[in-house]
Design an enzyme around this catalytic site. Structure first.
Site, short mmCIF file in Angstrom:
data_model
loop_
_atom_site.label_atom_id
_atom_site.label_comp_id
_atom_site.label_asym_id
_atom_site.label_seq_id
_atom_site.Cartn_x
_atom_site.Cartn_y
_atom_site.Cartn_z
CG ASP A 367 38.61 -26.26 -122.32
OD1 ASP A 367 37.75 -26.61 -121.58
OD2 ASP A 367 38.34 -26.35 -123.25
CD GLU A 404 35.39 -28.46 -119.28
OE1 GLU A 404 34.20 -28.25 -119.20
OE2 GLU A 404 36.22 -28.37 -120.55
#
Length: 735
Positions: A367, A404
């Protein structure tokens, strides 16, 4: 000729080879407990002969105390200060004897300066969670935190290592063959319609493996499963008055611990075994497990947040701080982990090695991974030590690494994320290009072509396996909402509809929200199939969001992070209500797996010939003549490969114009004929055919494409089945 030793000799050999452990005896007594100086490594609590070795790191603490509890009791059983001789550098280590690992809980008190302006926030009166805790007690039931534990709500516990893996190992599927399915462990089976015996748990997910196999995905990407606090949300739904949650779990507090309330057996402390059993069963079904991991921030938030672990142990080491001691906020959640500090880098590596080795995890999606490339002062590093270490770590060698590639501080590295030949990326530019084309924006044909072919402009050296293609994900609209709403509708989040992205690149097909008009409903169905067909026919790694294949809706909410309820749960009634869409998705996945030309190899080039045809070629209304004009709304691409006598040829045409068009088809090599796999303009069941059973076109020179639709053809000999998929099965055999 040598012989094996007899029993008596073997006994004498073992006696000589295994002398009595001289380190299994205490040397000190502290508050009634027999102890000795422990081993600095490994960090955490480790059972050793006769006791438990406790090791914790703090470079700036002046003293450390081990706090022991009987499991479930509010008051400590004992507090054991570490003698100065039990410290090596910045590591405090102690072996305590006579403890039952299954019956004790523990924490630490760290003494040191409280000078926030210098980065130090030591509070010796506060009991802290061990960052290396393998189990975390205190939140075994979802949404319930016992008030008796308010003093020390999260208890470090010691996991037993007694699970029988039965020779299971990570699957090591080639990246090019993956079809990723992103899901939330609780939301996947929590709805009453799921029909599982333990809704919302790892066990519940295990019961749904037959559905995943039938769908055809071979990799599940689990949203955060590290222990987190789902009650960390002060807001309420303004209409219903219900307290909101931190449902998604992007606020980790126990990085080594699987979330207890996701386990049906969590109240018994068996969440590790239940999680491992889920992984083992998924592997047996040929499905890899990728974890969505959050190493960019923690649940401690900014200076107003709680001191749970890192802040009280060594705040200045673990967090990025401004010169005056405030928290840098590149995550958008109040703090940012100092990932390229050597201590924190070691922590991240230890954590991922643990999940890979002990839980047989196949890969990790990071993330806000751009943060992992920032220096302690927040600047962007050209060669980030953490990312390089992850890429070359021998334990993680076979794990997929997915980034990401952006953060909340404005750093956007899609296509430029430091890859080291190992990393793939969530391709946000793919998502945007497909959405813009589908909604009918002008000037999108050229970029869509680039994205369909694996985004060579971004990943020319790294190949198509570097791009994870997606149209929707947990963060944003579902696929059904993408074609039903022009604007976000997040009023239930309690933030006045200010949260969530405003740039959704969505189109409601003529009416905002639910519609009774059959033409609007039909167009929405077609647009959803268009998105699925483009995604699953693109080079790169496709990722679907759980429920999109069945038309799941969040009623226009594009930031449902805070909702634990029907809004965010998978309603399994949709599997039957939208059976045509589910069938379409199943066949599209099977078609991809049956055609290697859609999956493998480097970026194809139009000047690269495979026998008599280019590896990739572009077309328009006329064959071999694509329309790259800014006003163009039609794109057709043909991919072709030949191996020996086997031809693999796929033609895709996408039309975003509101009228149908007649397309001239490129001629195939002798002996091949065009067969219709999918036509989203057709009514089910003629919108898609089972791979291997596609009907041949009556006219081999032209085909009609409907308004706002996509069609896919396969070129092969009549009545010949398609090439084998990566698992050796063919299209019709995969159903």
């Amino acid at each position: 000729m040598s012989r094996a030793p007899g029993p008596a000799l073997a006994t004498r050999i073992r006696a000589r080879q295994l002398p009595e452990r001289i380190d299994a005896y205490p040397t000190h007594q502290i508050t009634g407990f027999a102890v000795r100086a422990g081993r600095p490594l490994p960090f955490g609590a480790t059972p050793v002969p006769g006791g438990i070795n406790f090791s914790v790191c703090s470079n700036h603490a002046t003293a450390m105390t081990l706090v022991l509890f009987r499991r479930g009791e509010q008051q400590p059983l004992a507090e054991l200060p570490f003698p100065p001789s039990f410290r090596t550098g910045g590591v405090y280590a102690m072996t305590a004897f006579g403890l039952d690992p299954e019956a004790c809980e523990y924490g630490y008190r760290a003494d040191g300066p409280y000078r926030p302006e210098d980065g130090h926030r030591f509070e010796p009166g506060r009991i802290l969670l061990d960052p290396y805790a393998r189990l975390v007690g205190g939140a075994e039931q979802w949404g319930v935190r016992p008030s008796a534990r308010a003093r020390y709500p999260y208890r470090a516990q010691i996991a037993c290592d007694d699970f029988d893996w039965q020779d299971d190992q990570p699957l090591s599927l080639p990246r090019c063959d993956l079809v990723i399915y992103e899901l939330h462990v609780r939301g996947f089976t929590r709805h009453p319609s799921s029909g599982v015996s333990c809704p919302g748990t790892y066990a519940g997910l295990t019961e749904k493996i037959p559905y995943l196999r039938e769908l055809g995905v071979n990799c599940v990407e689990l949203m955060p499963v590290f222990e987190y606090d789902e009650l960390d949300n002060p807001r309420s739904d303004p209409a219903a008055g219900r307290r909101l949650h931190n449902y998604w779990g992007y606020n980790p507090l126990g990085f080594f611990a699987p979330k207890a309330s996701y386990a049906a057996t969590g109240r018994y402390g068996l969440q590790v075994d239940e999680f491992k059993n889920m992984v083992k069963k998924l592997h047996k079904a040929g499905i890899e497990v990728v974890l969505d991991v959050v190493f960019n921030h923690t649940a401690e938030g900014n200076e107003r947040g709680p001191a749970i672990s890192f802040r009280g142990l060594d705040n200045g080491t673990y967090y990025m701080l401004t010169p005056d001691g405030e928290y840098c906020n590149f995550s958008g959640t109040g703090n940012t982990l100092n990932c390229n500090h050597p201590v924190v880098r070691g922590f991240v590596l230890d954590c991922l090695r643990y999940w890979a080795a002990e839980f047989h995890i196949d890969g990790f999606r990071f993330d806000l991974a751009a943060i992992l490339g920032r220096a302690p002062d927040g600047s962007v590093l050209a060669n980030p030590p953490l990312l390089e270490s992850l890429a070359y770590d021998p334990v993680l060698r076979d794990c997929k690494l997915i980034a990401e590639a952006w953060d909340a501080g404005g750093l956007y590295q899609v296509g430029s994320f430091p890859g080291y030949g190992r990393w793939s990326e969530w391709n946000g530019r793919y998502r945007d290009a497909v959405r813009r084309f589908l909604k009918g924006d002008l000037g999108t044909v050229g970029e869509l072509a680039t994205r369909l072919a694996g985004s060579a402009d971004l990943y020319g050296r790294r190949g198509p396996v570097a791009t994870v293609n997606f149209v929707t994900a947990h963060d944003g609209f579902t696929l059904r909402d993408l074609v039903s709403y022009n604007h976000k509708h997040n009023e239930a989040n309690g933030e006045g509809n200010r949260d969530g992205d405003n740039a959704n690149l969505s189109w409601n097909c003529g009416h905002e929200g639910p519609a009774d008009d059959p033409q609007i409903r039909a167009l929405r169905d077609r647009q959803a199939r268009n998105a699925l067909l483009i995604l699953l026919s693109s080079q790169g790694i496709p990722m679907l969001q759980a429920g999109d294949e069945a038309g799941r809706t969040q009623h226009g909410n594009n930031n449902a992070y805070c909702h634990d309820g029907p809004l965010s749960w998978f309603d399994w009634n949709l599997v039957h209500e939208n059976a045509d869409l589910l069938r379409f998705a199943r066949f599209a996945i099977a078609f991809r797996q049956a055609h290697q030309v859609l999956r493998c190899g480097p970026h194809a080039r139009s000047d690269q010939r495979e026998g008599v045809l280019p590896a990739i070629s572009w077309h328009g209304v006329q064959a071999w003549k694509p329309d790259w004009a800014p006003c163009g709304r039609l794109l057709a691409v043909m991919r072709y490969a030949v191996a020996g006598a086997t031809h693999d040829c796929v033609y895709l045409a996408a039309n975003s114009y509101w009228e149908g068009q007649s397309l001239e088809l490129p001629a195939l090599p002798e002996g091949l004929a065009w067969h219709l796999f999918a036509d989203t303009a057709a009514q089910p069941p003629r919108d898609v055919y089972e791979p291997g059973h596609e009907p041949p076109l009556d006219d081999q020179t032209r085909v009609r494409i409907g308004p706002r639709s996509v069609l896919v053809l396969a070129g092969r000999p009549p009545k010949q089945r398609p090439p084998a998929g990566p698992d050796g099965t063919r299209g019709s055999e995969q159903q």
